[in-house]
Design a protein around this motif. Structure first.
Motif, PDB file in Angstrom:
ATOM      1  N   ALA A 114      -2.468  10.074   4.879  1.00 29.81           N
ATOM      2  CA  ALA A 114      -2.002   8.710   5.124  1.00 29.81           C
ATOM      3  C   ALA A 114      -1.107   8.591   6.355  1.00 29.81           C
ATOM      4  O   ALA A 114      -0.216   9.413   6.558  1.00 29.81           O
ATOM      5  CB  ALA A 114      -1.247   8.193   3.906  1.00 29.81           C
ATOM      6  N   VAL A 115      -1.325   7.542   7.141  1.00 30.13           N
ATOM      7  CA  VAL A 115      -0.391   7.171   8.205  1.00 30.13           C
ATOM      8  C   VAL A 115       0.903   6.663   7.577  1.00 30.13           C
ATOM      9  O   VAL A 115       2.008   7.074   7.955  1.00 30.13           O
ATOM     10  CB  VAL A 115      -1.002   6.077   9.110  1.00 30.13           C
ATOM     11  N   ASP A 116       0.766   5.766   6.614  1.00 30.06           N
ATOM     12  CA  ASP A 116       1.899   5.180   5.898  1.00 30.06           C
ATOM     13  C   ASP A 116       1.591   5.308   4.414  1.00 30.06           C
ATOM     14  O   ASP A 116       0.716   4.609   3.883  1.00 30.06           O
ATOM     15  CB  ASP A 116       2.074   3.712   6.309  1.00 30.06           C
ATOM     16  N   SER A 117       2.314   6.194   3.748  1.00 27.78           N
ATOM     17  CA  SER A 117       1.997   6.515   2.353  1.00 27.78           C
ATOM     18  C   SER A 117       2.149   5.315   1.421  1.00 27.78           C
ATOM     19  O   SER A 117       1.443   5.210   0.415  1.00 27.78           O
ATOM     20  CB  SER A 117       2.893   7.651   1.874  1.00 27.78           C
ATOM     21  N   HIS A 118       3.066   4.418   1.735  1.00 31.79           N
ATOM     22  CA  HIS A 118       3.290   3.247   0.893  1.00 31.79           C
ATOM     23  C   HIS A 118       2.263   2.155   1.176  1.00 31.79           C
ATOM     24  O   HIS A 118       1.704   1.551   0.258  1.00 31.79           O
ATOM     25  CB  HIS A 118       4.700   2.712   1.113  1.00 31.79           C
ATOM     26  N   ALA A 119       2.002   1.914   2.452  1.00 32.93           N
ATOM     27  CA  ALA A 119       1.102   0.821   2.827  1.00 32.93           C
ATOM     28  C   ALA A 119      -0.327   1.055   2.341  1.00 32.93           C
ATOM     29  O   ALA A 119      -1.071   0.095   2.118  1.00 32.93           O
ATOM     30  CB  ALA A 119       1.112   0.637   4.341  1.00 32.93           C
ATOM     31  N   ILE A 120      -0.714   2.300   2.160  1.00 35.25           N
ATOM     32  CA  ILE A 120      -2.100   2.610   1.799  1.00 35.25           C
ATOM     33  C   ILE A 120      -2.334   2.533   0.290  1.00 35.25           C
ATOM     34  O   ILE A 120      -3.475   2.629  -0.175  1.00 35.25           O
ATOM     35  CB  ILE A 120      -2.485   4.015   2.319  1.00 35.25           C
ATOM     36  N   ALA A 121      -1.279   2.326  -0.495  1.00 36.92           N
ATOM     37  CA  ALA A 121      -1.405   2.380  -1.959  1.00 36.92           C
ATOM     38  C   ALA A 121      -2.415   1.371  -2.496  1.00 36.92           C
ATOM     39  O   ALA A 121      -3.178   1.673  -3.426  1.00 36.92           O
ATOM     40  CB  ALA A 121      -0.036   2.156  -2.602  1.00 36.92           C
ATOM     41  N   GLY A 122      -2.427   0.180  -1.924  1.00 39.45           N
ATOM     42  CA  GLY A 122      -3.380  -0.824  -2.375  1.00 39.45           C
ATOM     43  C   GLY A 122      -4.818  -0.396  -2.149  1.00 39.45           C
ATOM     44  O   GLY A 122      -5.695  -0.641  -2.994  1.00 39.45           O
TER      45      GLY A 122
ATOM     46  N   ARG B 213      -0.391  14.779   3.351  1.00 34.63           N
ATOM     47  CA  ARG B 213       0.706  13.853   3.076  1.00 34.63           C
ATOM     48  C   ARG B 213       0.453  13.177   1.734  1.00 34.63           C
ATOM     49  O   ARG B 213      -0.676  12.784   1.426  1.00 34.63           O
ATOM     50  CB  ARG B 213       0.817  12.788   4.164  1.00 34.63           C
ATOM     51  N   LEU B 214       1.489  13.024   0.944  1.00 35.07           N
ATOM     52  CA  LEU B 214       1.358  12.481  -0.410  1.00 35.07           C
ATOM     53  C   LEU B 214       1.319  10.959  -0.375  1.00 35.07           C
ATOM     54  O   LEU B 214       2.337  10.298  -0.217  1.00 35.07           O
ATOM     55  CB  LEU B 214       2.513  12.972  -1.280  1.00 35.07           C
ATOM     56  N   ALA B 215       0.139  10.398  -0.538  1.00 30.17           N
ATOM     57  CA  ALA B 215      -0.019   8.946  -0.554  1.00 30.17           C
ATOM     58  C   ALA B 215       0.406   8.384  -1.906  1.00 30.17           C
ATOM     59  O   ALA B 215       0.339   9.062  -2.931  1.00 30.17           O
ATOM     60  CB  ALA B 215      -1.471   8.571  -0.281  1.00 30.17           C
ATOM     61  N   GLU B 216       0.828   7.139  -1.896  1.00 30.92           N
ATOM     62  CA  GLU B 216       1.135   6.440  -3.138  1.00 30.92           C
ATOM     63  C   GLU B 216      -0.147   5.848  -3.713  1.00 30.92           C
ATOM     64  O   GLU B 216      -1.180   5.792  -3.061  1.00 30.92           O
ATOM     65  CB  GLU B 216       2.179   5.350  -2.886  1.00 30.92           C
ATOM     66  N   GLY B 217      -0.050   5.394  -4.968  1.00 29.34           N
ATOM     67  CA  GLY B 217      -1.217   4.869  -5.645  1.00 29.34           C
ATOM     68  C   GLY B 217      -1.856   5.930  -6.530  1.00 29.34           C
ATOM     69  O   GLY B 217      -1.416   7.085  -6.563  1.00 29.34           O
TER      70      GLY B 217
END
Length: 375
Positions: A114-122, A139-143
C-alpha cells in the motif's frame, strides 16, 4: 565502545545479528511443497495474481519484487499462472483505481503493497466483498486482509539505531543526531521509527526529527538542510536515515554545507548506490532484507490461498500481527541483517543480488580493494 543492549526479540535477533543471510531453501522448509495435483477442484494452475506495488523511487520493486514474484508464480503453476503488475508511483488515489480495476477484472488474489495503508482500506473491503483474497505485502494495509508478509520492521529500526550508536563510539545524552524517518502514510515507517527510538531515547539527543513525505530523497535533502541550519553541521554526530534513497539526500545536504568528514549515516534496502557509498565510506550501513525470501513467500501464499492448499498456507503464516482495523492477522516476518563494509561479500554478493563488477566499478575500485572485495 558503548556496550549494546540485548534486542527484545530473541528469535529474530539471532538472525539479525548474524552476517549470514537466510537460504532460499528456508521457504521450502516452511512447508509450501507439493505439486499442482494438490490444488482444489475449483482452481488449478490457471491462477491470476494481481500485484500492486507502491512506487518507483525505490529501485527494489521493479528490479527484485516483481520479477521474483512473477517467476515463482510461474514455477508453482507449471507456467500456467500469471502476474498482473501495476505500480502506483506513490499516488494513493492511483493505487485505489488500480485495485478497483483488478477487482473488475476478477483476478484470483491480490498482493498489495500500500501507498497509504489507511486510504486503501475501503478497496480491500471491496475485494473481500467480491471474494478476492488480499495479502498485504511489505506494508501492512488496513481492512480485512487475509495475510501479511514483510520483515520485522521494529527490528529493522533497532538494528539501524544500534549500528549507528556503535559507529559513533563513546556517546552521551548530549550528542546530537538527526532522524530522517519515512513517509507518514507508510505504516512500516512508524515501526522503523519506534524500533529506532527504543534504542536512541535517553542515549543521545535526537535534535531534529522529520517524517519525510513519500520517502523522496529530495525531501530528505531539504529536511537535512534545515536541520544543519538549526543545529550546525559540526554539531551533528550521526544521522538516522530510514532508507538508502533518503541517505543519499542527507549526504548531498551535508556536502552542500561544506562537510568533508561525514558523520555515520544509516540506510535500508541495500540499493546498489548505497552499497557503493558504504564501500567509499560515505554511508556507514544499510539494512539488507532478503527480497527473494519475502517475494517468493508472498507468491507461495497467493497461489496456496486460491488453490485451497490450507496446510501449506498455514505453515507460511505462523506469526500474528495487528493492524488498526484487524487483529491476529496471519503473517510471516522475515529477519534482517545489518549491512556494513565488513559483510558485503556474505550478503548481497553471496545471495546474487549484485555482481562484484556492478559494485566495484572504476570509481569504487580502490575502496573495494581496501575492504577485500577485489578479485
Amino acid at each position: 565502545m558503548r556496550p549494546l543492549r540485548p534486542l527484545r526479540r530473541t528469535a529474530t535477533a539471532v538472525a539479525a545479528a548474524s552476517t549470514m543471510t537466510l537460504s532460499l531453501a528456508a521457504c521450502g522448509a516452511l512447508g509450501v511443497t507439493g505439486d499442482s495435483s494438490e490444488a482444489s477442484p475449483t482452481k488449478g494452475n490457471d491462477v491470476t495474481v494481481g500485484l500492486l506495488l507502491p512506487e518507483t523511487a525505490n529501485t527494489r520493486y521493479d528490479k527484485f519484487d516483481f520479477p521474483i514474484i512473477r517467476n515463482k508464480v510461474l514455477e508453482l503453476t507449471d507456467k500456467q499462472g500469471r502476474v498482473v503488475y501495476k505500480n502506483a508511483d506513490a499516488d494513493a488515489s492511483k493505487q485505489t483505481e488500480q485495485l478497483q480495476q483488478m477487482i473488475d477484472d476478477q483476478v484470483d488474489v491480490i498482493l498489495l503493497d500500500a501507498v497509504d495503508s489507511h486510504a486503501i482500506a475501503g478497496g480491500v473491503q471491496k475485494a473481500k466483498d467480491a471474494g478476492i483474497p488480499v495479502i498485504a505485502y511489505d506494508r501492512l494495509a488496513e481492512g480485512p486482509i487475509d495475510a501479511y508478509v514483510s520483515f520485522d520492521n521494529e527490528l529493522v529500526g533497532e538494528v539501524q539505531a544500534r549500528t549507528l550508536l556503535e559507529a559513533m563510539g563513546e556517546v552521551d545524552s548530549s550528542d546530537k543526531i538527526v532522524m530522517m524517518n519515512g513517509s507518514p502514510t507508510d505504516p512500516n515507517a512508524k515501526q522503523f521509527k519506534a524500533g529506532a527510538l527504543s534504542e536512541l531515547n535517553g542515549t543521545v539527543d535526537v535534535a531534529k526529527t522529520y517524517d519525510t513525505k513519500d520517502w523522496k530523497p529530495e525531501n530528505a535533502q531539504a529536511n537535512m538542510a534545515e536541520a544543519i541550519k538549526a543545529i550546525g553541521a559540526n554539531n551533528i554526530k550521526g544521522v538516522y536515515s530510514a532508507n538508502d534513497g533518503m541517505a543519499a539526500g542527507v549526504i548531498k545536504a551535508l556536502e552542500a554545507a561544506g562537510v568533508t568528514e561525514l558523520p555515520p549515516i544509516t540506510g535500508q534496502d541495500a540499493e546498489l548506490d548505497a552499497v557503493q557509498r558504504i564501500v567509499s565510506g560515505e554511508q556507514f550501513m544499510s539494512v539488507y532484507k532478503s527480497y527473494p525470501q519475502e517475494a517468493e513467500s508472498a507468491a507461495q501464499m497467493a497461489v496456496a490461498k486460491v488453490q485451497g492448499k490450507d496446510i501449506q498456507f498455514d505453515s507460511l503464516t505462523q506469526d500474528r500481527v495487528d493492524s488498526p482495523t484487524d487483529k491476529d492477522i496471519p503473517s510471516l516476518l522475515v529477519p534482517v541483517v545489518a549491512l556494513t563494509k565488513d559483510n558485503i561479500k556474505k550478503t548481497v554478493l553471496a545471495d546474487g543480488i549484485y555482481e562484484l563488477s556492478e559494485i566495484c566499478t572504476a570509481e569504487y575500485k580502490a575502496g573495494c580493494t581496501a575492504i577485500g572485495l577485489s578479485k
